[in-house]
Every structure is written in C-alpha cells, then in structure tokens.
Design a protein around this motif. Structure first.
Motif, PDB file in Angstrom:
ATOM      1  N   LYS A 632      -2.363  -5.387   8.120  1.00  0.00           N
ATOM      2  CA  LYS A 632      -1.912  -6.499   7.332  1.00  0.00           C
ATOM      3  C   LYS A 632      -3.097  -6.981   6.335  1.00  0.00           C
ATOM      4  CE  LYS A 632       1.108  -9.297  10.590  1.00  0.00           C
ATOM      5  NZ  LYS A 632       1.085 -10.533  11.377  1.00  0.00           N
ATOM      6  N   SER A 633      -4.299  -6.574   6.756  1.00  0.00           N
ATOM      7  CA  SER A 633      -5.657  -6.566   5.972  1.00  0.00           C
ATOM      8  C   SER A 633      -5.407  -5.970   4.816  1.00  0.00           C
ATOM      9  CB  SER A 633      -6.946  -6.504   6.811  1.00  0.00           C
ATOM     10  OG  SER A 633      -6.867  -7.751   7.584  1.00  0.00           O
ATOM     11  N   SER A 634      -5.111  -4.705   4.959  1.00  0.00           N
ATOM     12  CA  SER A 634      -4.944  -3.653   4.053  1.00  0.00           C
ATOM     13  C   SER A 634      -3.976  -3.665   3.136  1.00  0.00           C
ATOM     14  CB  SER A 634      -4.587  -2.220   5.212  1.00  0.00           C
ATOM     15  OG  SER A 634      -4.880  -1.124   3.927  1.00  0.00           O
ATOM     16  N   ARG A 635      -2.740  -4.422   3.582  1.00  0.00           N
ATOM     17  CA  ARG A 635      -1.724  -4.619   2.716  1.00  0.00           C
ATOM     18  C   ARG A 635      -2.221  -5.768   1.790  1.00  0.00           C
ATOM     19  NH1 ARG A 635       3.677  -4.303   1.045  1.00  0.00           N
ATOM     20  NH2 ARG A 635       3.803  -5.505  -0.857  1.00  0.00           N
ATOM     21  N   TYR A 636      -3.073  -6.644   2.170  1.00  0.00           N
ATOM     22  CA  TYR A 636      -3.583  -7.875   1.510  1.00  0.00           C
ATOM     23  C   TYR A 636      -4.449  -7.322   0.477  1.00  0.00           C
ATOM     24  CZ  TYR A 636      -6.061 -12.167   0.371  1.00  0.00           C
ATOM     25  OH  TYR A 636      -6.675 -13.020  -0.484  1.00  0.00           O
ATOM     26  N   LEU A 637      -5.356  -6.306   0.701  1.00  0.00           N
ATOM     27  CA  LEU A 637      -6.471  -5.970  -0.211  1.00  0.00           C
ATOM     28  C   LEU A 637      -5.726  -4.952  -1.263  1.00  0.00           C
ATOM     29  CD1 LEU A 637      -9.405  -5.155  -0.838  1.00  0.00           C
ATOM     30  CD2 LEU A 637      -9.522  -3.305   0.601  1.00  0.00           C
ATOM     31  N   TYR A 638      -4.629  -4.639  -0.999  1.00  0.00           N
ATOM     32  CA  TYR A 638      -3.713  -3.796  -1.922  1.00  0.00           C
ATOM     33  C   TYR A 638      -3.301  -4.670  -2.872  1.00  0.00           C
ATOM     34  CZ  TYR A 638       0.079  -1.195  -3.919  1.00  0.00           C
ATOM     35  OH  TYR A 638       1.039  -0.550  -4.866  1.00  0.00           O
ATOM     36  N   ASP A 639      -2.772  -5.992  -2.477  1.00  0.00           N
ATOM     37  CA  ASP A 639      -2.061  -6.753  -3.301  1.00  0.00           C
ATOM     38  C   ASP A 639      -3.076  -7.383  -4.159  1.00  0.00           C
ATOM     39  OD1 ASP A 639       0.494  -6.186  -2.546  1.00  0.00           O
ATOM     40  OD2 ASP A 639       0.530  -7.749  -0.986  1.00  0.00           O
ATOM     41  N   LEU A 640      -4.405  -7.736  -3.616  1.00  0.00           N
ATOM     42  CA  LEU A 640      -5.603  -8.140  -4.246  1.00  0.00           C
ATOM     43  C   LEU A 640      -5.860  -7.501  -5.436  1.00  0.00           C
ATOM     44  CD1 LEU A 640      -6.851 -11.034  -3.801  1.00  0.00           C
ATOM     45  CD2 LEU A 640      -8.571  -9.581  -2.509  1.00  0.00           C
ATOM     46  N   ILE A 641      -5.807  -6.278  -5.284  1.00  0.00           N
ATOM     47  CA  ILE A 641      -6.488  -5.490  -6.302  1.00  0.00           C
ATOM     48  C   ILE A 641      -5.417  -5.155  -7.451  1.00  0.00           C
ATOM     49  CG2 ILE A 641      -7.105  -2.873  -7.098  1.00  0.00           C
ATOM     50  CD1 ILE A 641      -8.362  -2.928  -4.027  1.00  0.00           C
ATOM     51  N   PHE A 642      -4.118  -4.665  -7.002  1.00  0.00           N
ATOM     52  CA  PHE A 642      -3.013  -4.427  -7.811  1.00  0.00           C
ATOM     53  C   PHE A 642      -1.949  -5.608  -8.414  1.00  0.00           C
ATOM     54  CE2 PHE A 642      -4.412  -0.561  -5.995  1.00  0.00           C
ATOM     55  CZ  PHE A 642      -4.759   0.298  -6.881  1.00  0.00           C
ATOM     56  N   GLN A 643      -2.032  -6.510  -7.676  1.00  0.00           N
ATOM     57  CA  GLN A 643      -1.443  -7.768  -7.955  1.00  0.00           C
ATOM     58  C   GLN A 643      -0.124  -7.455  -8.455  1.00  0.00           C
ATOM     59  OE1 GLN A 643      -3.816 -10.057 -10.597  1.00  0.00           O
ATOM     60  NE2 GLN A 643      -5.672 -10.250  -9.277  1.00  0.00           N
TER      61      GLN A 643
END
Length: 936
Positions: A632-643
C-alpha cells in the motif's frame, strides 16, 4: 640651498650618466645602487635614467650574470613601478628571474633573491589588475621559498595573499590548508634589519588565523572555528596583539549565530566594535554595525532596528585609499541587506532601488548582466564572490517573492532571467576552483536558486526553462570531470596520481606528528611544496588547452528537443526528480508530452523512508500483514510521483534527487491480492542527469579484453567479514560467457591488481564486501589485502571499460550533497569515463546475488541492452524463486546507473553451446540451496 651646492648635487647624480658605453666597476656599482636607494635627493625618474644606462652597458661586463646585475635589475624594476611603468617593471624583473633560473650552478648568484623577484613580479601584475598572473607569480614565490627553506617577508606576504585570494574566489578548503601552514611557518620568520615593516611573527600568524576562521565560518564549521578563536583571543591578550581582537570577537559572535546560541551575540559584536574603534579601524566598525543590524533582522525579526543599524554602518567613511575596493564590497553587502528588509515588507520598488545601490558599488549604473561581462580577472580582483552571488540570488528572489504575492507575469520573466544570469555567474566562479570540496560547497549553496527557479518556471508555464534548471541542479561537477578526461593526457594523469598519493601520505604523517615538533614543520613544508606543484600542474593543463575555459563556460545547453531526438529515441520516458525545501518536483518527459508534478515534501520523504525500510529488511517484509502495508505504501508513493499520469510501457530513465530508492519496486496496481511492480512493464535505468547520457565517452583504440572478474572470497581477519563462499565458482562461470577474459581470485584479488588492470577490460565484475562509510568517512570496497576507498579510485590511463558490476552491499550508497547527488562508487567510476555501473542499495544474501548476476550476464551475452538484460534477469528471478524469494528485498537492491547500450564484445568461440546448460544447472543448484537453507 646655495646655487653652488645645488649644482654640485646635480653633478653628483648626473656624472655616472657620462660613463655609458663602458662597464662600471662591480663594487662601485653595488655601492652606487645602495646609495641611490637610500638617498632622498634623487627622484625615482632620475635614478631610473641612471640605472638604465648601467644596464645598457652590461654586455661589456664579465659579471653580467651575478648578484650585482640581479640587484640592478631589481632596482630598475622597482623604480619603473614607482613611476607607473609596470610593463617595463615586469620586463626587468623577469630578466632577473631568468638569470637565476638559467644559471643554477653559478656560485656568484644569491639564489635567495628569487623569492623577492617573484614577489615583485606579483606586485606589478597586481598593479595591472592581472589577478591570474599575480597568483602564478605568488605560487612561484612560495615554491622557491619552500625549496630553499626561506621564511622571509616576501614569502609570508605571498602566502597570506594566496590564502586571501582562495577565500575570495570561494576555494575555502584549499584556503584552510594553506592558512594552517602559514600560521605555523610564521614563527620561523626572523625579520631582516629594517625590514619588519609589516609586523612580527605573531602578527603574521594571527593574520593567517583570521583567514582560516573566515573559511571555516563560510563552510558552517562553527564549532571548529569557536575552539580556534577561544585559543587565539587568549594568545592576543598575552602577547599584547590587541589590534586583532576586534576581528576575533566579530568572528566569535558569528560562530554563536551559526550555532543558534543567540544570548550574547550582540554583546560580542559590540565588543568587536569597541576594539576596532580603539584601533581606528573604520572598515572593521562598518562590518560590526552591519552584523548587529543583521542580528535584529534574522534573529529578532525587527526590521526597524535592522534598518537603523544598516544605515548607521553606511555612515562610516573609509580613509585608507588602499582599502577602497574592500570598502565597496562591504557597502554592496549592506545595501543588499537593506533591500532584503524591503522585500520582506513587500515593498518591491524600494527593494529594487537598494539592489541598484548595491550594484553601483561595483560600477555606477551597472547590473547583473553587465557584471557578467566584466573580464574574469577584473571580476575577481578584491571582490569576495560570496557577496556577489548573494546579491544576484537575493535580487532574483525578490522577484520570486513578488510572484508569490502578486502573480505578476513580468516578475516571473525577470526572476527567471536573473536566476539564469546567476547560474552563469556561478559557472565563472567555478573555473577558478580546483578543490572538489570547495566546488561541492558552492553546488550545495545553489539549492535555493534552483528550487525557486523551478517553481517560478512551472508557475509561468515555461517548460524549456524549467528543464534547464532541472538539469543545472544535478551533477554538473561530474559532467565537468568527464569533460576533463578529454583534455588530460596519460602523462598528466600519471603525474596527478603521483602527486595525490604523495600528498595523501604526508597528510597521514601530519595527523600523527606533534604540532610543536620540528618534524611537523618539515612535513608542512613538504605538503605545501606538493600542493603548489599540484596547482601548477593543473594550471599548465589548462594553458595547454586553449578551449578549456570555453568548454566550462559553454552556454549551449541541452534542450527538450535533444532529449526526444537522442535519449528517447530508444526509451519511452525520462523522469527527473528535484527535492526542494518544501516541495518535490517531478518532471516526466515522453515523446508526446511533458508533465510537471508538485509533491508535498514532508509526505514524499516520509513514504520514501517507509518503503526503503520495508524493501531492505526481509524479516519485516515477511511478517504477518507487513507485506500488505509495504504494498500500500509503495502504491501510494507511485501515485504521489506520477499523479495518475500513465507512463508508456518500455524503457524508463530515472534521474533521482536525494535518497536513492528502486522505482522497480513501486507497486503500480494489483492483480487480485498480488502486487504489480513497476519492473513488470518497465526496464529501469538511472542517470545523474540527461546531459550525462549525451556524453560521447572515449572509445580507446587500445586492444582490450572483454571481461575481468574479481572475487577475494576471504578477507583480513581483523575486519571480521564473513567469507563469500561460492563467489570464486560464480565468477568462473561468468568467465565462460566471454573470450579474452581474466579472473582475480583469492590472493590475486588485491587492491593494486584491480587498480592496475580494471581499465583494460570492457566489463568488470566484483564479488566482495563493501560499506557506505568507513574510518575515513567515505565508502569502501574490500579486497583480499586492503580496502579501496572512494577517494582512491583512479586510473593511470583512460579506461576502455563500458560496464562495472559491483555485486557487493551498499555500493550504490554514499554521502549525499545537494546539487550533486550521492557520491558513491558508481559515480566515481562514471567520473573516470565509464558510462555504466550496476550497484546494490542494500545487502542481500550471497546465493541470490550469484543467481541474479549470472542471469543478467546470460541476457547480456545474448545481445540485450543492459537495462533490458537486468529487467529480464529480475523477472526470471522472481518467477523461479520460491516463496519469500520473490520479495523486493532479494531483487530490487540491484540498480543500473548510466548508459543502457548493448555491449559489443567478441563471443567465445569454443563450446559456446554449453553456456545455457551450465547456467541452467548452476541456477537449479542455487535454487535448491536457497530452498534448503530457508527450510532449516
């Protein structure tokens, strides 16, 4: 005076002019020169006329190459300077220098004169504002004095001026080294009769201390500066050198400010003011009052009191014409401070008025663009570059803050323009710096510039300008190092290597020696001589290459169209990250679009640290429910960067900022409960900058091998490092992929063997232990005999190597410097001109390392590009690994930095058909070994 007496004196001075055409008596000439020098009757012009007559008759003299002739040339040069004939003065002092240089065994020459000769030459160049030539003359003066073991007035002034110059151009690390040497050597000075016009040995020593502390304060080493100052203030009081207490108390107050110990800061500034007033040191008082005003501005946020003290400081009028330029630069700093008060009050028109007052201190009516066009020597002469750079940046920031307050379009345009000019200013400063630590310090200081410039560009929709600042914010020094490889021949590389090793050995001895001992002083002299030789070598390299400075000041920068035409020709996207003070910016470039995403820095840092803590710990990852939290944290980081901006599948290049983490392990989605990793759709590589990838790395015509494998297996007992059992067998299996290969196993895997041989092979494989820090405070790689430190990594010739694979823990980690990135081994190999390196971000188990490495080489040998070969190796590893072997810990640590091109090498001709079988059997064996160990 009676007319007959006047006639007699006139004849006394003019009589020797009738002697032209014949050689004057040697003893008489010596006495005549001394008489004229000590006489107050003859003007410099009359003396010069007479001495030039003697010089013109020297071709008739048998003693034309001895100390008498040299004394004559010295006096002609000095008198020429007095009448402002500086070119003539330089010509005659150079004649004196050449006589000594060209007659090394002539016993009638006093070689000690050469120290004075070079000092005089420097003085003449100073009068012509030729800073570079002045410093070269000072360097020669210092080098000769050290060689002859002379500590006289000329040597000390030359050394002190060199230290001051180093501080003025921002070469702070070098300045500290020279200042320490000068402080010690000052106590060897015994004044000649009538020559102690510049002060005692104590005063020389304290002057070096002032410069030493100035450099420490700029470098934010306030604790070190405070200890030194406490000791020196006591020394001043004991020796009665109270004229230095004003400077020392001022510096001590600044150490308190840096340590945020504000209680007595203003009291110490007032104490400094008291001593400076007692000495009638006007400029010192001006600086003290300015600093008091800054305390009210910065500490107490009291703009009214700050303005009161700033304006009071400007009331001090300098009375020493020799200090006019220094007075101007102090006034420049004060006007800049006043402007910043009005910026904070959002009175931007008033701020611009005072910024212009600051520029007027350089030249009335000038601005940042015109300053940039001033010749480099004039630009540096007596101009402390940190004051100038602060003026430029603060003026740009005033427009940036106006953007935030009003969103004014013209303010956006002006801010971007001045930020670009400031960037060019810093490029010019860099050309006069040789120490890497000084360059790094300046790069760290540019972070605010790029942070606000990028934000202004994104706000104004200026994509090309934003890309410019993204690129200029990263690894420019690495780019410079690679360019230098093109200018430096192998002889110069060897000389630099020899000098570096000699200096390193002496520095180690100095750290062990007693500072009060004669041996310590001797070591300092040797160290100074070697550093001077090093500086001279660097200068000669630059002079032999007339395009050197042009290369470093090249304004033809990489553009977005260059990225798409060259870098994205075989890749699908470039992603660059910039970590500002409060915002992280992500720039995503594809062939069709460019996106800029703003990310909250606090959230970004928090989730990056959380993901790394999971990825690098297999126990934590494998605990109940912890893997789900990681996903979940990794997916959140992905969304944070690529939006939610969809990246095209394929080959992706990442240019990171701050702490490295593997994008391959970002979770892009889920299939049922199983995470989908970034790796599955993207072959990932990392780069220091887009510009790095556009380098044409040197392709040597030397014959080369394909592969060199290194496996020490066991390490010195004192290090308590576990043996890497099986690494020797794995490196031998890797060798089977290549013809023209060599392996260094066990006792052959020494540090010296590696340094001697690695540059001869296209691919280097290392199985070893490493650490991101050591007793020397830098990364290290271990060999069978001793460690290789990051600073040791060098090659005696330009390597033909295209890829280095460091299969060791933490080889991709090092000290992070803002503006330059992580100083790790992959970066150090890149600086040598090696385009690609594979390293590990954390420690993984041996069996997984061997298997992943062998799978990679199998793909590479089949002709795949490096990034694709690594991606396929990881996917195969995940697919074939049982249970927890699929966790990111086991495969995500290994990353590729640099170019991704496939490597063209000679295939092994014999038994090549056996390679897949060997690798397959080895892989099965290793898999069973992993499974068996985990079941235990």
């Amino acid at each position: 005076m009676h007319k007959y007496q006047l006639t007699f004196l006139l004849l006394l001075f003019l009589f020797p002019l009738f002697l032209s055409g014949q050689c004057p008596d040697k003893k008489w000439l010596w006495e005549r020169i001394i008489f004229l020098k000590d006489s107050s009757k003859a003007s410099p012009k009359l003396q010069l006329q007479e001495l030039l007559k003697y010089e013109s008759s020297m071709h008739n003299c048998t003693y034309q190459n001895d100390s008498t002739r040299i004394l004559l040339l010295q006096r002609i040069s000095g008198l020429s300077g007095e009448v402002s004939e500086y070119i003539q003065a330089i010509d005659y002092i150079r004649k004196a220098i050449n006589i000594i240089s060209l007659n090394p065994h002539n016993s009638s020459i006093n070689r000690n004169y050469q120290v004075r000769n070079y000092y005089s030459l420097a003085s003449m160049y100073n009068s012509l504002n030729k800073t570079a030539d002045k410093i070269k003359a000072y360097d020669s003066c210092i080098a000769v004095a050290v060689r002859l073991k002379i500590v006289n007035i000329y040597f000390l002034i030359a050394l002190l001026d060199k230290v001051t110059y180093l501080n003025d151009v921002g070469e702070y690390s070098r300045s500290i080294i020279y200042a320490k040497i000068g402080e010690t050597m000052s106590y060897q000075y015994i004044p000649e009769k009538g020559m102690d016009i510049y002060g005692t040995a104590t005063q020389y020593s304290l002057s070096f201390v002032i410069q030493h502390v100035n450099a420490l304060l700029v470098l934010k080493r306030s604790d070190e500066a405070g200890i030194l100052l406490t000791h020196k203030m006591e020394e001043c009081k004991k020796r009665g050198a109270i004229e230095y207490l004003g400077s020392f108390y001022e510096q001590y107050a600044m150490t308190k400010m840096q340590n945020k110990d504000y209680k007595d800061v203003i009291s110490y500034f007032n104490l400094a003011l008291k001593y400076n007033r007692a000495q009638k040191y006007t400029l010192g008082c001006k600086v003290n009052i300015h600093n008091i005003g800054y305390c009210y501005y910065e500490i107490y946020k009291d703009d009214t009191k700050a303005l009161f003290y700033y304006k009071k400081a400007l009331e001090y009028v300098n009375t020493d014409p020799n200090l006019n330029k220094f007075d101007s630069i102090i006034s420049l700093s004060i006007y800049t401070s006043i402007a910043n008060v009005f910026v904070r009050r959002a009175k931007f028109d008033s701020a611009q008025y005072y910024f212009q007052c600051a520029f007027n201190q350089i030249k009335k009516g000038t601005n940042e663009t015109e300053v940039l066009n001033i010749p480099l020597d004039d630009f540096i002469q007596n101009q402390k570059v940190e004051y100038l750079s602060s003026l430029f940046i603060d003026k740009a920031d005033s427009y940036y803050k106006q953007i935030k307050a009003t969103n004014n379009a013209s303010a956006i345009k002006e801010a971007i323009r001045i930020y670009k000019v400031t960037d060019l200013l810093l490029e010019r400063i860099k050309t006069r710096q040789s120490e890497m630590q000084s360059k790094i310090f300046w790069r760290m200081g540019t972070h605010r510039l790029y942070d606000q410039a990028i934000d202004a560009c994104i706000t104004g929709g200026k994509q090309e300008d934003a890309f410019y600042f993204f690129e200029k914010s990263r690894s420019i020094l690495l780019y410079d190092q690679i360019k230098e490889q093109r200018w430096i021949g192998e002889n110069d590389i060897t000389k630099q290597l020899e000098l570096k090793n000699k200096i390193s050995k002496i520095d180690i001895e100095l750290s062990k020696a007693d500072p009060a001992s004669k041996y310590f002083t001797e070591l300092q002299s040797k160290s100074l001589a070697l550093k001077q030789e090093q500086d001279n070598l660097i200068q000669k390299i630059k002079e032999r290459n007339p395009l050197y400075y042009q290369s470093f000041l090249d304004t033809n920068f990489i553009y977005l169209k260059d990225v798409r035409r060259h870098i994205l020709q075989n890749h699908q996207a470039l992603v660059e990250i910039f970590a500002g003070d409060s915002t992280v910016y992500a720039m995503i470039i594809t062939n069709d679009n460019i996106y800029f995403n703003r990310i909250n820095k606090k959230a970004y840092d928090s989730v990056v640290n959380l993901c790394i803590s999971y990825m690098s710990d297999p126990v934590l990852l494998n605990r109940n429910n912890q893997f789900n939290l990681f996903a979940k944290s990794s997916r959140y980081l992905y969304d944070l960067i690529f939006q939610h901006k969809k990246l095209p599948d394929g080959r992706i290049i990442i240019s990171p900022d701050g702490r490295y983490f593997p994008f391959e392990a970002l979770v892009t989605g889920f299939e049922g409960k199983e995470p989908v990793y970034f790796l599955q759709n993207h072959a990932v590589s990392y780069t220091y900058s887009a510009r790095f990838l556009m380098n044409e790395f040197a392709s040597s015509k030397r014959s080369s091998g394909n592969f060199m494998g290194v496996a020490p297996v066991r390490f010195p007992e004192k290090l308590h490092l576990s043996p890497l059992l099986g690494s020797d067998q794995s490196v031998e299996r890797l060798q089977s992929f290549f013809g023209a290969s060599e392996v260094l196993i066990a006792d052959k895997a020494t540090k010296d063997n590696f340094l001697e041989k690695f540059g001869r092979y296209q691919i280097i494989q290392l199985y070893t232990h490493s650490s991101d820090s050591s007793s020397k405070g830098e990364p290290e790689i271990h060999f069978v005999d001793q460690p290789l430190y990051l600073s040791d990594l060098q090659s005696v010739s330009q390597p033909i190597t295209k890829l280095v694979v460091l299969s060791a823990c933490e080889t991709g980690i090092g000290h992070f410097y803002q503006g330059e990135g992580v100083f790790s081994f992959n970066r150090a190999f890149a600086a040598l001109g090696i385009p690609s390196c594979i390293t590990n971000l954390w420690s993984i188990d041996n069996e997984s390392t061997y298997l992943l490495t062998e799978l990679f080489y199998e793909n590479l040998s089949s002709g795949l590009a490096i990034d694709k070969a690594l991606q396929q190796a990881k996917l195969t590893f995940i697919k074939t690994s049982p249970g927890k072997g699929r966790l990111p810990y086991f495969w995500a640590a290994t990353i590729l930095a640099g170019k991704t091109d496939a490597i063209d090498f000679k295939k092994k001709s014999k038994a090549s058909w056996m390679i897949p079988i060997v690798v397959g059997v080895a892989g099965i064996f290793l898999l069973f070994t992993i499974i068996r160990k985990r079941r235990k």
